[in-house]
Every structure is written in C-alpha cells, then in structure tokens.
Design an enzyme around this catalytic site. Structure first.
Site, PDB file in Angstrom:
ATOM      1  N   SER A  86       0.694  -1.152   0.049  1.00 51.35           N
ATOM      2  CA  SER A  86      -0.078   0.008   0.035  1.00 51.35           C
ATOM      3  C   SER A  86       0.833   1.107  -0.046  1.00 51.35           C
ATOM      4  O   SER A  86       1.414   1.705  -0.808  1.00 51.35           O
ATOM      5  CB  SER A  86      -0.962   0.128   1.098  1.00 51.35           C
ATOM      6  OG  SER A  86      -2.128   0.966   1.083  1.00 51.35           O
ATOM      7  N   LYS A 138     -21.421  16.384   9.101  1.00 52.43           N
ATOM      8  CA  LYS A 138     -20.084  16.437  10.099  1.00 52.43           C
ATOM      9  C   LYS A 138     -19.964  15.649  10.939  1.00 52.43           C
ATOM     10  O   LYS A 138     -18.726  15.293  11.554  1.00 52.43           O
ATOM     11  CB  LYS A 138     -20.537  17.896  10.841  1.00 52.43           C
ATOM     12  CG  LYS A 138     -19.255  18.409  11.869  1.00 52.43           C
ATOM     13  CD  LYS A 138     -18.237  18.603  11.320  1.00 52.43           C
ATOM     14  CE  LYS A 138     -16.881  19.086  11.828  1.00 52.43           C
ATOM     15  NZ  LYS A 138     -15.583  19.363  11.111  1.00 52.43           N
TER      16      LYS A 138
END
Length: 269
Positions: A86, A138
């Site tokens: 990765s 949020k």
C-alpha cells in the site's frame, strides 16, 4: 566555529529505513533525512521499506520528496523487505529501481475508509448520542447511526479520487499504462516474484543486491557501507523495565486512533 563548506559524499551511497506504519512522525523523520542527503550530494540512495502502509498524505509527501531528490541527480533504489504494501508501494514507485525478496509481501494497492455502526447495540443498552453539528455530514461515520446513502456517495467520491491518484502514481513510476495497473490494483497482495511479473518490481533480491545495483548505476565501490540517515533516537522509556510492552500498547492506541480519523492506504496485517 561553523565549517563554511558542506561535506560532500560523492563516493558513498546513503540509506533510509522505513520500518513502521507510515504516519506523520515517519514523514517528519524521512523528509529531514532526505534533506540531509540532498545537502551532502550523495550519488545514490537506498530506501529500505518494511511497512504495511499508512496515511495517504504522509505517503504522498515522502513520494514527492524522493522525486525531488532524483531531480537533483541522486539515483534512488527501493529495497522491499518482509512487507512493502500500500503506502509502502506508493513510496517505492518514486524510485528509479525496485528490488524485492522473492517472498516479500507487496501490492495492496487501494484505499479504504471504515466506520462502525453500533446503533442497534446502543439502542438495546439504552445509550443515545446528543449531537449538535454545523452541517449534515459533520458526524459522518458516527457509530450511533447507519451511514446514509448521501454520506456513502460522498465517501465513495473521496475514495475514488484517492484511488485515482494512487494508480496514476504507480503507472507513472513503473512506466505502465493506468489501465494495466487498475487490473491488479484491487487491494490484492503479491509476493515479490509475482510483483516482478506484473512490472511492480525490477529485480528479485535482498538489500545487498539493491546496493550492488545502486553502486553499478553511479559507478562507486559496492564494498563501502551506506551511511544511514533518519535513525530514531532511543527514548528514555527504553530504560524502564517492561518498556517494550508499554511502547507497543502506546503505538497500538495511537495508530488505531489515527486510523479512525484519516483515510488509510489499505493494508492487510
């Protein structure tokens, strides 16, 4: 008295070791080391990577810094150790050449973000969250409610853009068509030998092979040991009995906290 001239290292190669999850502390250490290597004008650099991956931004900043060092004339060889997956791949593809062990675990090219939906459990035990927020997204991925379709679309767009950046970096670094990269960039992992067949790795071998390759490219003596930069200083914690276990717990807590708040390059421990 300050010595008015920089020390030059034209006949010796430099070395950096990345042997931990790639986080902000890794970035700070590696960028400082790369600046020192640039200042001393080393002709070659070995980047020894033994990491399962890490955060997107930190991996990208190290990648960009290695490319800038290459632009200054330094040849960079990546040496993949036990695992370079990765974010480790992201950093590695910035190099001129990549050498991996036949059994190196690499690949895992992809991006993931994960949350926990504990709403049913919280309902059963009578726990409710009171949330005051400035915008509808949020509290996205908050554990007290399922992910909405709108929220899923927003996060998928974020993941898709990060994935695009990742695959384009691999394609550029390895001189492969993006379409070919995306055929195997689905999170799967490979051995070093399999990665070589795919074009992710140039040569099979250990770090000694990487050093010989670097020495050959820049025409220096391979018997001269590289100078390692970015070594982490031993902390006072190391003097306390049982400190290794304490440090492991601290690092685990930090990385889990870090993982829950940032998009990570996907890795499989």
């Amino acid at each position: 008295m300050i010595w008015p001239f920089r020390r030059k290292s034209k006949k010796r190669m430099a070395r950096i070791v990345i042997d931990e999850p790639i986080t902000s502390s890794t970035r700070v250490s590696v960028l400082k080391a790369l600046k020192q290597i640039e200042d001393r004008e080393f002709p070659a650099l070995i980047v020894r990577i033994d990491s399962p991956g890490g955060t997107v931004g930190d991996s990208q900043e190290i990648y960009s810094a290695i490319k800038r060092l290459k632009d200054k004339g330094c040849k960079v060889i990546a040496s993949f150790g036990n695992i370079s997956a990765s974010g480790g791949v992201y950093i590695g593809v910035a190099s001129d050449k990549i050498v991996a062990n036949p059994g190196t675990i690499t690949g895992s090219i992809g991006v993931i973000i994960r949350g926990n939906n504990l709403s049913e459990l919280l309902d059963k035990i009578g726990i409710k969250f009171e949330t005051v927020k400035s915008g509808v997204f949020k509290d996205i991925l908050s554990p007290d409610k399922p992910l909405s379709e709108e929220g899923r679309d927003l996060l998928q767009g974020l993941i898709d853009e990060s994935y695009k950046q990742f695959t384009e970096a691999v394609a550029e670094g390895r001189n492969l068509p993006v379409e070919d990269v995306r055929k195997f960039a689905d999170g799967r992992i490979f051995t070093g030998t399999q990665a070589k067949d795919l074009g992710l790795v140039d040569e099979i071998g250990d770090e000694f092979v990487a050093r010989e390759l670097a020495a050959k490219i820049v025409n220096i003596d391979p018997k001269i040991q590289p100078l390692t930069f970015g070594k982490k200083k031993k902390k006072i914690l190391g003097l306390i009995p049982g400190s290794r276990m304490i440090e492991k717990v601290i690092n685990s807590i930090f990385f889990e906290f870090d993982s829950s708040n940032k998009v990570l390059w996907l890795y499989k421990p």
